[in-house]
Structures are given as C-alpha cells and as structure tokens.
Scaffold this active site. Structure first.
Site, PDB file in Angstrom:
ATOM      1  CE  LYS A  13       6.893  10.060   9.228  1.00 20.76           C
ATOM      2  NZ  LYS A  13       6.906  10.474   7.810  1.00 20.76           N
ATOM      3  NE  ARG A  88       3.910   4.480   7.053  1.00 20.51           N
ATOM      4  CZ  ARG A  88       4.857   3.915   6.343  1.00 20.51           C
ATOM      5  NH1 ARG A  88       4.641   2.767   5.751  1.00 20.51           N
ATOM      6  NH2 ARG A  88       6.024   4.498   6.202  1.00 20.51           N
ATOM      7  NE  ARG A 127      16.370   9.106   1.907  1.00 18.36           N
ATOM      8  CZ  ARG A 127      15.568   9.320   2.959  1.00 18.36           C
ATOM      9  NH1 ARG A 127      15.799  10.333   3.778  1.00 18.36           N
ATOM     10  NH2 ARG A 127      14.539   8.554   3.174  1.00 18.36           N
ATOM     11  NE  ARG A 162      14.977   2.940   0.699  1.00 14.20           N
ATOM     12  CZ  ARG A 162      14.583   3.444   1.865  1.00 14.20           C
ATOM     13  NH1 ARG A 162      15.465   3.640   2.824  1.00 14.20           N
ATOM     14  NH2 ARG A 162      13.333   3.749   2.074  1.00 14.20           N
ATOM     15  NE  ARG A 173       7.617   6.055   0.373  1.00 12.71           N
ATOM     16  CZ  ARG A 173       8.872   6.407   0.684  1.00 12.71           C
ATOM     17  NH1 ARG A 173       9.791   6.507  -0.262  1.00 12.71           N
ATOM     18  NH2 ARG A 173       9.203   6.644   1.930  1.00 12.71           N
TER      19      ARG A 173
END
Ligand SMILES: [Zn+2]
Length: 215
Positions: A13, A88, A127, A162, A173
């Site tokens: 996104k 959300r 990542r 992270r 998530r």
C-alpha cells in the site's frame, strides 16, 4: 484523486500510495507514519501506541480518529488524498463515512490490493530498518542488503529488524487483519466503491487504478 488503499500489511500500500502522489499531487496519509512519528517524539500518545505496535496489535480508535479529522482538513488535502492503513475496522470506516459527509468529500474508490500470504511473510520478515531515527533507511536481506552486513550504507548505524516485523509479530498482524480489516472489503463493495486488484507488482496496481479512474 481520493482513495482508500486496502490490503494486508506488506501488500504494498505504501509503495502504491507514493507512486500515486507523484501522478497528481494527492497527499499520502498513513496512520502508521503519524503514529511512528509520535513514538519517536516520545509523546504520551506515542508511548501508548508503541506498546500496541510492538505487540503487533492495532492501535485503538481514540488514539487515531482525532488525528485523522484534523489531517483531512489541512490545505494539502485539497488536490486529493490516499488513505494508507486507515480505516482498519468497520467502526472506523463508519466513522470516516460520517466525517467525509460532514466535510463534503466524496471518495473515488477503495482499492483492495490482494497479495498471497506467503509473499507477504517473505517480504516483511526480510525487511531491515536503520536504527538511526533521523535516517530510517530500509533494506531487504534478499533483494537490497546493506553493503556491510548489519550496517547502514547511508549513516553507519546498526540496521535492525523492527519488533513488528518478526515472523511471530507478522503472523499476528495478518490474523488481526483478516479478522478486523478484511470485512472492510465487503463494506466498500456495498458502497459501490471497492476495486480488487490481484497483483504483487505495484505497476500493475497503478494501471488498474488508472483504468478505473478513466472509466
Ligand atoms: Zn542509516
């Protein structure tokens, strides 16, 4: 253009939003960026939000809605906006509908970027982010590693994973997304605004949006 971007964490996104802003000057509004800014600034709101984000949980509405209302009324939203990561939940979508009606703003569409779960897991667990908050360069251990392992090319600070991008946090998530956010697709279908794009390539998503805007 005035768009809502839907899709699981890691569906791309943010990348799509950046490409769209370059097309017509629409501004990207990401709840995630606003919240991370508050975390870094060490505000009370930021401290509360950090605990939720570290656990891979959604940040409560009362921490988000007020920020969004002010943000949508800022002058840079006049050319258009791309909501990335908001709403959300169904209650947020309903609150947003009321807010947009109040402000006299009409959405063009809600774009649902549909990417397979294994692609998302691979993207996010690989990542890495520069730990220097003034830099925050993003790397990928497979496709874009730093020249020296674990060290940022730009500033020399350690490059870290992270807390919300470990496999455990991402699985959590994705579960949260499927439970709370995926029903938004039905919400915007009922509104006649939903466009689903099955694409793992951002250019394909952009082309699908252009086609729809031109239709
Ligand atoms: Zn750096």
């Amino acid at each position: 253009m005035k768009l809502i971007l839907l899709g699981a964490p890691g569906a791309g996104k943010g990348t799509v939003a950046k490409m769209l802003t370059e097309m017509d000057g629409s501004v990207q509004i990401s709840t995630g960026d606003i919240l991370r800014g508050a975390v870094q600034a060490g505000t009370e709101l930021g401290k509360q939000a950090q605990a939720y984000m570290d656990a891979g949980d959604l940040v409560p509405d009362e921490l988000i809605m007020g920020i969004m209302e002010k943000r949508l009324q800022e002058p840079d939203c006049e050319k258009g906006f791309l909501l990335d990561g908001f709403p959300r939940t169904i209650p947020q979508a309903e609150a947003l509908k009321v807010l947009l009606d109040k402000l006299g703003i009409k959405l063009d569409m809600a774009v649902n970027i549909d990417v397979p779960r294994d692609v998302i897991l691979d993207r996010l667990t690989t990542r890495r982010t520069c730990s220097n908050t003034d830099c925050q360069a993003i790397y990928n251990v497979k496709s874009n590693p730093p020249k020296v392992e674990g060290i940022c090319d730009k500033c020399g600070s350690p490059v870290i994973q992270r807390a919300d991008e470990t496999e455990e946090a991402i699985s959590h998530r994705l579960e949260t997304y499927n439970e709370k956010t995926a029903p938004l697709i039905g919400f915007y279908e009922n509104e006649g605004l939903c466009v689903t794009v099955n694409a793992t390539n951002s250019d394909d998503v952009i082309n699908a949006i252009k086609e729809r805007l031109a239709a």
